[in-house]
Structure formats: C-alpha cells, structure tokens
Motif scaffolding. Structure first.
Motif, PDB file in Angstrom:
ATOM      1  N   UNK A   1       0.833  -1.195   0.000  1.00 21.19           N
ATOM      2  CA  UNK A   1       0.000   0.000   0.000  1.00 21.19           C
ATOM      3  C   UNK A   1       0.874   1.253   0.000  1.00 21.19           C
ATOM      4  N   UNK A   2       1.946   1.185   0.770  1.00 18.93           N
ATOM      5  CA  UNK A   2       2.857   2.333   0.859  1.00 18.93           C
ATOM      6  C   UNK A   2       3.379   2.734  -0.524  1.00 18.93           C
ATOM      7  N   UNK A   3       3.902   1.746  -1.241  1.00 10.69           N
ATOM      8  CA  UNK A   3       4.428   2.014  -2.583  1.00 10.69           C
ATOM      9  C   UNK A   3       3.305   2.483  -3.520  1.00 10.69           C
ATOM     10  N   UNK A   4       2.122   1.911  -3.335  1.00  8.43           N
ATOM     11  CA  UNK A   4       0.995   2.230  -4.220  1.00  8.43           C
ATOM     12  C   UNK A   4       0.600   3.701  -4.158  1.00  8.43           C
ATOM     13  N   UNK A   5       0.670   4.271  -2.970  1.00  8.62           N
ATOM     14  CA  UNK A   5       0.108   5.620  -2.815  1.00  8.62           C
ATOM     15  C   UNK A   5       1.157   6.727  -2.668  1.00  8.62           C
ATOM     16  N   UNK A   6       2.426   6.378  -2.528  1.00  9.09           N
ATOM     17  CA  UNK A   6       3.405   7.398  -2.108  1.00  9.09           C
ATOM     18  C   UNK A   6       3.587   8.553  -3.096  1.00  9.09           C
TER      19      UNK A   6
ATOM     20  N   UNK B   1      -3.543   4.960   4.329  1.00  7.60           N
ATOM     21  CA  UNK B   1      -3.256   5.776   3.147  1.00  7.60           C
ATOM     22  C   UNK B   1      -2.735   7.140   3.579  1.00  7.60           C
ATOM     23  N   UNK B   2      -3.379   7.709   4.587  1.00 11.34           N
ATOM     24  CA  UNK B   2      -3.007   9.052   5.057  1.00 11.34           C
ATOM     25  C   UNK B   2      -1.541   9.128   5.492  1.00 11.34           C
ATOM     26  N   UNK B   3      -1.026   8.014   6.024  1.00 10.30           N
ATOM     27  CA  UNK B   3       0.368   7.996   6.489  1.00 10.30           C
ATOM     28  C   UNK B   3       1.358   8.121   5.341  1.00 10.30           C
ATOM     29  N   UNK B   4       0.987   7.599   4.160  1.00 11.88           N
ATOM     30  CA  UNK B   4       1.971   7.462   3.084  1.00 11.88           C
ATOM     31  C   UNK B   4       1.706   8.331   1.853  1.00 11.88           C
TER      32      UNK B   4
ATOM     33  N   UNK C   1       0.885  11.623  -0.590  1.00 14.40           N
ATOM     34  CA  UNK C   1       1.180  13.062  -0.576  1.00 14.40           C
ATOM     35  C   UNK C   1       0.015  13.830   0.063  1.00 14.40           C
ATOM     36  N   UNK C   2       0.327  14.967   0.668  1.00 14.47           N
ATOM     37  CA  UNK C   2      -0.663  15.723   1.453  1.00 14.47           C
ATOM     38  C   UNK C   2      -1.855  16.208   0.622  1.00 14.47           C
ATOM     39  N   UNK C   3      -1.604  16.440  -0.682  1.00 10.61           N
ATOM     40  CA  UNK C   3      -2.711  16.987  -1.482  1.00 10.61           C
ATOM     41  C   UNK C   3      -3.352  15.964  -2.414  1.00 10.61           C
ATOM     42  N   UNK C   4      -3.049  14.677  -2.202  1.00 10.07           N
ATOM     43  CA  UNK C   4      -3.691  13.648  -3.037  1.00 10.07           C
ATOM     44  C   UNK C   4      -5.196  13.637  -2.769  1.00 10.07           C
ATOM     45  N   UNK C   5      -5.963  13.433  -3.840  1.00 10.70           N
ATOM     46  CA  UNK C   5      -7.420  13.311  -3.700  1.00 10.70           C
ATOM     47  C   UNK C   5      -7.751  11.888  -3.295  1.00 10.70           C
ATOM     48  N   UNK C   6      -8.603  11.738  -2.295  1.00 13.22           N
ATOM     49  CA  UNK C   6      -8.957  10.402  -1.785  1.00 13.22           C
ATOM     50  C   UNK C   6     -10.429  10.131  -2.055  1.00 13.22           C
TER      51      UNK C   6
ATOM     52  N   UNK D   1     -21.541   3.634   2.105  1.00 15.15           N
ATOM     53  CA  UNK D   1     -20.903   4.033   3.362  1.00 15.15           C
ATOM     54  C   UNK D   1     -20.375   5.467   3.232  1.00 15.15           C
ATOM     55  N   UNK D   2     -21.014   6.428   3.913  1.00 17.36           N
ATOM     56  CA  UNK D   2     -20.677   7.836   3.744  1.00 17.36           C
ATOM     57  C   UNK D   2     -19.219   8.141   4.098  1.00 17.36           C
ATOM     58  N   UNK D   3     -18.657   9.164   3.451  1.00 16.99           N
ATOM     59  CA  UNK D   3     -17.289   9.599   3.712  1.00 16.99           C
ATOM     60  C   UNK D   3     -17.108   9.972   5.185  1.00 16.99           C
ATOM     61  N   UNK D   4     -18.120  10.588   5.788  1.00 16.12           N
ATOM     62  CA  UNK D   4     -18.016  11.001   7.195  1.00 16.12           C
ATOM     63  C   UNK D   4     -17.712   9.802   8.092  1.00 16.12           C
ATOM     64  N   UNK D   5     -18.276   8.632   7.771  1.00 13.95           N
ATOM     65  CA  UNK D   5     -18.002   7.428   8.568  1.00 13.95           C
ATOM     66  C   UNK D   5     -16.622   6.846   8.247  1.00 13.95           C
ATOM     67  N   UNK D   6     -16.305   6.817   6.956  1.00 12.72           N
ATOM     68  CA  UNK D   6     -15.020   6.242   6.535  1.00 12.72           C
ATOM     69  C   UNK D   6     -13.830   7.025   7.102  1.00 12.72           C
ATOM     70  N   UNK D   7     -14.025   8.338   7.305  1.00 16.26           N
ATOM     71  CA  UNK D   7     -12.912   9.222   7.682  1.00 16.26           C
ATOM     72  C   UNK D   7     -12.670   9.291   9.188  1.00 16.26           C
ATOM     73  N   UNK D   8     -13.451   8.541   9.962  1.00 12.67           N
ATOM     74  CA  UNK D   8     -13.414   8.691  11.421  1.00 12.67           C
ATOM     75  C   UNK D   8     -12.006   8.678  12.038  1.00 12.67           C
ATOM     76  N   UNK D   9     -11.117   7.824  11.506  1.00 13.48           N
ATOM     77  CA  UNK D   9      -9.771   7.728  12.099  1.00 13.48           C
ATOM     78  C   UNK D   9      -8.729   8.599  11.409  1.00 13.48           C
ATOM     79  N   UNK D  10      -9.177   9.442  10.478  1.00 16.81           N
ATOM     80  CA  UNK D  10      -8.200  10.263   9.746  1.00 16.81           C
ATOM     81  C   UNK D  10      -7.888  11.548  10.503  1.00 16.81           C
TER      82      UNK D  10
END
Lengths: 326, 326
Positions: free
Chosen positions: B91-96, B119-122, B124-129, B136-145
C-alpha cells in the motif's frame, strides 16, 4: 396518393408497413396534441385516401388540422398526403365504416360514457374501440354500452407518433379476441403494445414514472440536488441504461450468475435501507420467489457484452446529437 | 507507450483527453468489477507508463489483472498498453506518489476506516482520496483520519468505463477545493460529475432507481404485468425519454408554456391519486414553489422539436443495434 416513405415520422420496418391493410379505415376523435400525434403516425402508415378520418366538434376543425398536423413531422408532409385525411362532419359519418375508432377527447367520464353510447349506435359491430385516456378505466367508460366487449384503453406514451409504447388496458368485459386484434394492429406497425392485466390506477408506465418523480421531488425539496442536477443524473445513468435494458433485466445482469436473486443478496440491504428511509409501505411478503423466478425464466444469463455494446453506441449518438444542437 | 485512441473504451472528446495531465498518477485500490472498470477507463485516458497503479492484496494480482482487464474493452488493448499498468507490492508504494487514490474495496466500514488511516500515512498531502462505495458515507469512513478534508465518495454508475455519471458525495468536512478538483478531473474526461449536497442513504441515482424498482416489484407481484413486460414498457417509454431529457425537464416540457406547474395543474390529480394508491408518505408541504421555480429557471421553454429529433435518432439506433444482435 400518400407516399408513406416521403415524410415518415417514424422508423418502422418497411415490411411491416407493406402488411398494413390497404382497406383499413381508422377514425380518430379529438384533435388535441394526442389526437394529432396519432393522426401523424397513421398518416405515415396508411396507403390511400380516406383511410384516416378525423372528427372533432370544434367549428374550425379542417383549418386547424391543416395548420397543425405538420408540426408532428420532421419533414413537413406534402399537401397531397394531408389531403388524404377526411374530416367528418358528424360522429355518425365519422364512425359508420371504421375498423378502428380511437378517442383522445377530454379526460371526463361523462363525456366518454356518452361518446361510446353514440359510437355504438353507428359503428360497425366489429370495429375496435380505443380510448387514449391516462386515467379513466374502460370498465367505467363502457357503463352505458350494450356490448362492452369491444372497448379498451390504448394509452400512448406521449407523443405517440414517436414513442413506441402502447399500454393496452382492457376491462374484465373486453374480449380476448379484441385484445389480440389490438396487439396485432400495433405490432405490425413496429410498436410495442403491452397488455396490462388489471385496471390499476395510472396503469403501469405512469405509476413507475410517478414513483421516481416523488423521490425526485423529495430530493430537490431537501436540497440534496437541484432540478437540473437531478435531470443530469438520470440522463447519464438510468435513462440510457433502461433504454437498452429495463430495470429487472439490468439488476438481473448485475447479480451475475445468481441473477436478480444474487443482486438482492449483494445489495438488498441497501435497497431495504432506502425503502425504510423513504418510508414506503411494505411491499408484502413472498414477492421474491415469484419475481426472481420470472427474471430467470425471461433472461437466463444476460449477455453483458451485448448490453454494453449497445450502450456505448447509444451514448455516442446522444453526445453527437446533443452536441450538434448546442 | 499507450495510444489512447487505439483501444478506447469511451467516446470522450479528444480535446479533453489532450488536456489530461501527462504526469498525473492515479492509484486504484481493489480489483473487483468496479476497480477493473475504472482501470480500463483510466488506461484509455492516460498518456504514458506508470501513471496507473493498482493495488490489491490478492496474491495473484498481476496475473488476475492481465487476464481480466481486456474484458472491459470493445477492442482488446495491446500488450504494450496493458504493460503501462504498474502493480504495487504494498500500500505504501501504491500511494506514495499518487495524485488521485480511489478505493473500490469491500463494502465494509472497518476495512475502509483502516484503509484511509494507512493511506493518510503514506500519500502526498494533497492527493485526492475517493471511495467508490454505494452506501458508506465519507463522514463514517474518515473517522480515524487526521485530515478529513480530502476524502469524498465518488460513486460510479456501473460500469464506470461506460456510464458517464459520477456522484460526488463529500462529508461536511470535505473541503470545497477538493470537491472542485474532483469535479474538474471528471469533467475534463468527458464525464458527468454531480455534487450531492447531503450524505443521503443510497445517494441519488440509486434512490431514484429503487423507488421505481419498488413499484415495479409491486406490479409484478400483483400480476398486473410480468417481469419481461415491465422491462419492455420501460425500454419503450421512460428509458429513451429520460436518456434525452430527465424527468423534471420532460414534465416541464409536458406542461406547455406553464411548465412543470402546468403539468401538475393538468395531471396533478392523477399523480396524487397514484401516490395515495401506492401508500407513499406525504412528500411535505410547500415543495411546489421551490421545484416549479427551479424548473422555470433551469429550462425556460423547452425546445420540443430538439427533444423529439434526438429521440427519433435514439430510437432508430436502438432498433438498429438490437436488430443487429438478434
């Protein structure tokens, strides 16, 4: 003599046109938008003069039809072809030698009951009697008729000179033979006549559309999307999809090898969650077996490549056509 | 080097394609049907190698993608173009170095929450997610971000390599800039991205379709029509109509000069009668002004001739295409 290919408003199969009865006499009652649209359809499918008769009580009917019928053609019809229309001076004359009589008059029960009572006195015994109504069942319209077996609703999807669907909605007294003859008439002309088995409020097409419309109004009213955005959503998803394959066929394909049942196994939770959220009444128990079985029997395994190929082509044409007109 | 015209699964505007960012890196997570369909879409819009990365935990992912990606093209893509896909080993290589990261993984909240945390760990800061979820709403998916502003739902209408609609459903924390960049991305590629203003159950397209589906099931269950007949009805009426003009635009046109309000004046009784008959919950008061006003502002007077011209062409193409494949 009308050349049916010269200014055809439709794209029917020429073989089917050639099978049309050369001696068939069609009478249309009422010259509103639906009446004239049907007139345009028949004008391009009849082969000779006086096969199409129009009756309306408005005093300027001849001038009115002449001035407005051209609006229903892509290429205006020739004067000669318009002159094939016979305008009848009385109801008696309009129906006395007709094989098919379709009324597209006011949506008024009393008016329709009175009309059929009169028509029955003058029309040949085996003439097919059709109403274009979108809401008044044949069983109600026929109340004053002696022979109720010949009347049924033949409800078009507006405008009938373009849209293929005709909903055939008989009463319990309409004869099987009359239903069959009506189906044959429209099938031969390349149309899609569907026999609706019960006189349901709004018939089928409008019920389906109004169910979606209710949700559409709700979403706009709640500020989830605007009117324009909602239309864009439908135009770029369900519209083209359902033009190629109706909702059951689409979801049956979506369920993979397990068909519609597979679709409900996979995504039924979301469907039920939405139905709950929308507060719809319970659909009743036991529909699953019946509906899943019919989907299997009707479609077996859907050819996704075929569906996708047609969809690609459809979307290309839509983009081209809408682009042309921008 | 991929030639985007050689095996394009879409019919987008070439000018829009040329505007695509040559250095754009897109990462797709998950290789189910939706993931591979998105991959096929992007393959035909990227210009060079390594712009498209795929990540999936299945051990045979390389072989699996190679064997299945061709199914999403009308003309199979060349080996060279498939080799433009980079399969990431982690995953790290996939998103870096990704600019856009879209997940089409399991519909499981825990899984998605965990994914975005990683994903957030690896990334770029301005990547679109983006999440392809249908429920499943984004508000629920983002809980740990830590930064919840970059995540939103980008829900396709299946299959996304063909269907133009993308529903963009942000949470309350998604930034305006992220929504705008997401809209631009899809608009430039000839797609129809619609910003859904609230995280409604089922979003918009499915809500509309499921409202109609419920009525369709009811009608089949009551024996009014069969599954096959219901599909034929939709395919020969609403389908083609709504492909050309959505429900509001169609009814606004149907109301003549008085627009949607005129439609409800003329036929609103039948609509209400059906809504009562179907037992739908009250739609609430006061929607009329808002909805009628929006319809007027959006459409003014609809050009019926344009609509009818496009519809005729569409029906011709459908008849041709379905005929070809019989």
């Amino acid at each position: 003599m009308l050349n049916p290919h010269e200014s055809s408003p439709t794209c029917g199969n020429p073989i089917q046109k050639a099978q049309s009865n050369k001696d068939l006499h069609i009478t249309l009652i009422g010259t509103g938008t639906i009446g004239l649209s049907f007139a345009a359809f028949h004008l391009s499918h009849i082969l000779g003069p006086s096969q199409l008769t129009i009756y309306d009580t408005r005093p300027d009917v001849t001038q009115y039809v002449e001035e407005n019928i051209s609006n229903f053609f892509e290429t205006p019809p020739s004067t000669a072809s318009i002159s094939n229309i016979r305008i009848a001076g009385s109801l008696e004359v309009a129906v006395e030698d007709a094989h098919v009589i379709q009324e597209s008059g006011p949506e008024n029960l009393e008016w329709k009951m009175k009309l059929w009572e009169e028509v029955e006195k003058h029309a040949p015994k085996d003439a097919l009697l059709w109403s274009s109504t979108s809401g008044i069942p044949a069983s109600q319209q026929a109340q004053n008729m002696k022979d109720k077996s010949r009347l049924l609703v033949v409800h078009p999807y507006n405008p009938p000179h373009i849209m293929p669907l005709l909903e055939l909605v008989p009463s319990l007294e309409t004869s099987e033979q009359v239903i069959q003859r009506t189906q044959d008439f429209w099938s031969k002309r390349g149309r899609v006549p569907i026999h609706i088995k019960k006189e349901t409020t709004g018939f089928v097409a409008n019920r389906l559309a109004f169910a979606l419309l209710r949700e559409a109004i709700h979403l706009v009213n709640e500020g989830v999307v605007s009117v324009g955005e909602l239309d864009q959503i439908v135009e770029s998803s369900m519209g083209p999809r359902w033009a190629v394959a109706g909702p059951f066929k689409s979801y049956h394909a979506g369920g993979g090898p397990a068909g519609l049942e597979g679709f409900f196994t996979n995504i039924g939770g979301t469907v039920q969650e939405y139905w709950r959220d929308a507060g719809t009444v319970n659909i009743g128990d036991g529909w699953e077996d019946k509906v899943f079985r019919q989907a299997n029997e009707t479609y077996g395994t859907v050819d996704i490549n075929e569906r996708d190929g047609i969809t690609r082509r459809l979307l290309e044409v839509l983009e081209e056509e809408k682009g042309k007109r921008k």
